[in-house]
Design an enzyme around this catalytic site. Sequence first.
Site, PDB file in Angstrom:
ATOM      1  N   ASP A 157      29.923 -20.953  23.275  1.00  0.00           N
ATOM      2  CA  ASP A 157      31.028 -21.916  23.566  1.00  0.00           C
ATOM      3  C   ASP A 157      30.869 -22.751  24.859  1.00  0.00           C
ATOM      4  O   ASP A 157      30.840 -23.902  24.923  1.00  0.00           O
ATOM      5  CB  ASP A 157      32.174 -20.984  23.851  1.00  0.00           C
ATOM      6  CG  ASP A 157      33.638 -21.784  24.294  1.00  0.00           C
ATOM      7  OD1 ASP A 157      33.676 -22.706  23.708  1.00  0.00           O
ATOM      8  OD2 ASP A 157      34.353 -21.452  25.154  1.00  0.00           O
ATOM      9  N   TYR A 198      35.427 -12.522  21.717  1.00  0.00           N
ATOM     10  CA  TYR A 198      36.412 -13.149  21.098  1.00  0.00           C
ATOM     11  C   TYR A 198      37.278 -12.112  20.186  1.00  0.00           C
ATOM     12  O   TYR A 198      38.298 -12.306  20.252  1.00  0.00           O
ATOM     13  CB  TYR A 198      35.892 -14.332  20.391  1.00  0.00           C
ATOM     14  CG  TYR A 198      35.599 -15.713  21.164  1.00  0.00           C
ATOM     15  CD1 TYR A 198      34.526 -15.738  21.993  1.00  0.00           C
ATOM     16  CD2 TYR A 198      36.242 -16.780  20.949  1.00  0.00           C
ATOM     17  CE1 TYR A 198      34.654 -16.614  22.763  1.00  0.00           C
ATOM     18  CE2 TYR A 198      36.310 -17.779  21.793  1.00  0.00           C
ATOM     19  CZ  TYR A 198      35.211 -17.870  22.471  1.00  0.00           C
ATOM     20  OH  TYR A 198      35.164 -19.061  23.325  1.00  0.00           O
ATOM     21  N   LYS A 247      22.276 -12.085  28.065  1.00  0.00           N
ATOM     22  CA  LYS A 247      22.225 -11.642  29.476  1.00  0.00           C
ATOM     23  C   LYS A 247      21.585 -10.164  29.333  1.00  0.00           C
ATOM     24  O   LYS A 247      22.454  -9.176  29.621  1.00  0.00           O
ATOM     25  CB  LYS A 247      23.630 -11.880  29.835  1.00  0.00           C
ATOM     26  CG  LYS A 247      23.799 -11.567  31.308  1.00  0.00           C
ATOM     27  CD  LYS A 247      23.193 -12.490  32.443  1.00  0.00           C
ATOM     28  CE  LYS A 247      23.418 -12.004  33.814  1.00  0.00           C
ATOM     29  NZ  LYS A 247      22.778 -12.996  34.577  1.00  0.00           N
ATOM     30  N   ASP A 265      29.487 -26.738  25.098  1.00  0.00           N
ATOM     31  CA  ASP A 265      29.953 -27.848  25.754  1.00  0.00           C
ATOM     32  C   ASP A 265      29.117 -28.537  26.899  1.00  0.00           C
ATOM     33  O   ASP A 265      29.108 -29.796  27.152  1.00  0.00           O
ATOM     34  CB  ASP A 265      31.376 -27.237  26.626  1.00  0.00           C
ATOM     35  CG  ASP A 265      32.600 -27.537  25.817  1.00  0.00           C
ATOM     36  OD1 ASP A 265      32.791 -27.407  24.723  1.00  0.00           O
ATOM     37  OD2 ASP A 265      33.756 -27.687  26.578  1.00  0.00           O
ATOM     38  N   ASP A 276      21.940 -17.524  32.486  1.00  0.00           N
ATOM     39  CA  ASP A 276      22.234 -18.262  33.717  1.00  0.00           C
ATOM     40  C   ASP A 276      21.180 -19.446  33.800  1.00  0.00           C
ATOM     41  O   ASP A 276      21.117 -20.549  34.129  1.00  0.00           O
ATOM     42  CB  ASP A 276      22.513 -17.419  34.770  1.00  0.00           C
ATOM     43  CG  ASP A 276      21.401 -16.229  34.835  1.00  0.00           C
ATOM     44  OD1 ASP A 276      20.381 -16.188  33.899  1.00  0.00           O
ATOM     45  OD2 ASP A 276      21.345 -15.556  35.610  1.00  0.00           O
TER      46      ASP A 276
HETATM   47  C1  LIG Z   1      39.855 -23.256  21.652  1.00  0.00           C
HETATM   48  C2  LIG Z   1      38.766 -22.251  21.801  1.00  0.00           C
HETATM   49  C3  LIG Z   1      39.371 -20.942  21.004  1.00  0.00           C
HETATM   50  C4  LIG Z   1      37.467 -22.569  21.078  1.00  0.00           C
HETATM   51  C5  LIG Z   1      36.495 -21.609  21.383  1.00  0.00           C
HETATM   52  O1  LIG Z   1      36.478 -20.957  22.379  1.00  0.00           O
HETATM   53  O2  LIG Z   1      35.837 -21.241  20.347  1.00  0.00           O
HETATM   54  C6  LIG Z   1      37.163 -24.067  21.459  1.00  0.00           C
HETATM   55  O3  LIG Z   1      36.764 -23.886  22.844  1.00  0.00           O
HETATM   56  C7  LIG Z   1      35.803 -24.339  20.826  1.00  0.00           C
HETATM   57  O4  LIG Z   1      34.735 -24.451  21.449  1.00  0.00           O
HETATM   58  O5  LIG Z   1      35.773 -24.098  19.460  1.00  0.00           O
HETATM   59 MG   LIG Z   2      34.809 -24.746  23.298  1.00  0.00          MG
END
Ligand SMILES: CC(C)[C@H](C(=O)O)[C@@H](O)C(=O)O
Ligand SMILES: [Mg+2]
Length: 523
Positions: free
Chosen positions: A413, A307, A357, A417, A389
């Site tokens: 990240d 990032y 990884k 999710d 993975d």
């Molecule tokens: C919007 C994006 C930059 C952010 C990230 O990748 O950190 C989001 O996906 C999160 O998980 O907070």
């Molecule tokens: Mg995210």
Amino acid sequence: MGLKGKAWKFGADIDTDAIIPARYLNTSDPVELAKHCMEDADTSFAQKVQPGDVIVADKNFGCGSSREHAPISIKYAGVSCVIAKSFARIFYRNAFNIGLPILESTEAVEGIDEGNEVSVNAETGTITNVTKGETYQATVVPPFMQQIIAAGGLINYVAERMKVKKMYKIAVLPGDGIGPEITEQALKALKAVAEHFGHEFQFTEALVGGAAYDAVGHPLPKETLDLCYSSDAILLGAVGGDKWADLPPELTPERGALLPLRKLLGLYANLRPAVVFPALANASTLKPEVVEGLDIMVVRELTGGLYFGEKKREDLPDGTVRVTDTLVYTTEEIVRIARLAFELAAKRRKKVTLVDKANVLESSRYWREVVANMAAEYPDIEFNTMYVDNAAMQLVKMPKQFDVIVTDNMFGDILSDQASQLTGSLGMLASASIGGKIGLYEPSHGSAPKYAGLKRANPIATVMSGAMLLRYSFDMEKEAKAIEDAVTEVLKKYRTRDIMEEGLQLVNTDEMGDRIAEQILAG
Ligand SMILES: CC(C)[C@H](C(=O)O)[C@@H](O)C(=O)O
Ligand SMILES: [Mg+2]
Ligand SMILES: NC(=O)c1ccc[n+]([C@@H]2O[C@H](COP(=O)([O-])OP(=O)(O)OC[C@H]3O[C@@H](n4cnc5c(N)ncnc54)[C@H](O)[C@@H]3O)[C@@H](O)[C@H]2O)c1
């Protein structure tokens, strides 16, 4: 406050010189004073008295010079309470100041004999002579004096009151898409907490993301940043949307506001708890037995890695393009996030999984080296490593094998999710970004533009981020728990569309916020 012990009887007019002789006043060390407690009235009292015991004396206890050393020596000798027909006024006040319970009762003094087992309820003034099976009533101590005693004395009492009185400043950045409507629900919960627990929270709103760009031409205006710096914590909704995706990178909500905010505030640790609420075991797309009782903490490194490494886009002479993203980590960045993961695991189920990884990336190889070395410092914590993975697959196959997952920015990240869906919905996954002086709390999900303004988004991730704010920034564990318990309760009856199940009541974003706030107030 219940106090219980053996009674030690003394006569009338026991003066402070008898309680603590003047020859010992060259020290103010409570333990030293305790060794000579009541010495001039009963030379071996300090040796005989047991923790919890009660002094029972006739009238005018504590007369003579007005020294605090007297009640201090009694308290530290282990005496839980003094009962007398009456107390000298200055002794009475000094006893409260240092947190020694004292009660006036003529009938108790007359009824209790030396050695009787006595139990005292200082709040109601009820004194029970357990040996004789008798009960006596003492003059009830005014509530504020009882609070001083309960706090352990005047100094603690004042300190506690000042703590309660502290005004906590919270910067509120609703952002884009569903951001404003979900943030509003978290504010309802925080306001309910303030009311229920007697706290003062001051909320100040500011623009961020696309909303800020549209209003003032920059996604992170200086006023917003200044507000963040001058607050105790930040609550953020979400930023981003197609409308702003093609702006120059430094003006997009994500790269122009969210990432700089995290970096500038030094928020290197992003905690994302994937917790399956009991009522939601059937809401996940996975089988209930796979997710029931799940409680994973994803610890994502937040201010390094892909990032924040150098990024480049180059036009090559042959008309094609070369793009570069650089993945950089330093020892210090790895150590501090791993340390936090181990410390968190120590208070949980004591397992840390490093996801990387390392079979391909140099950075991952070094993460492994550093974190494995650190694991040796935590012999009680089970440590393992897993390629990302495989971890992605294991998360859906057998998620309960994980406790704390520590990983870099990019993998964190993605995996967080993925973990969110185990809980029923991305709308359930809260987050805390900590490590700097001021923490930032936001749902893990984005601005869900397609739901903006429709009041159908699930606000629970944001509400639960509010709970994390209380826990991590304000050290308010019971208040955080009150929000979590309220959500647990509300989910038994009410659901937003993303976690709706047959037989339950469908509610919109606002209604879900209202139900949670009501539940917090109902306590
Ligand atoms: C919007 C994006 C930059 C952010 C990230 O990748 O950190 C989001 O996906 C999160 O998980 O907070
Ligand atoms: Mg995210
Ligand atoms: N921290 C942040 O501010 C943040 C995080 C992730 C994405 N984003 C941004 O958000 C925008 C949309 O991104 P995306 O669509 O990839 O991710 P998203 O998280 O906004 O949405 C992903 C999916 O989950 C659903 N969803 C998300 N939150 C929900 C909620 N509270 N209740 C019910 N359903 C919910 C969405 O409708 C969508 O189907 C992009 O601009 C992205 O950069 C911002």
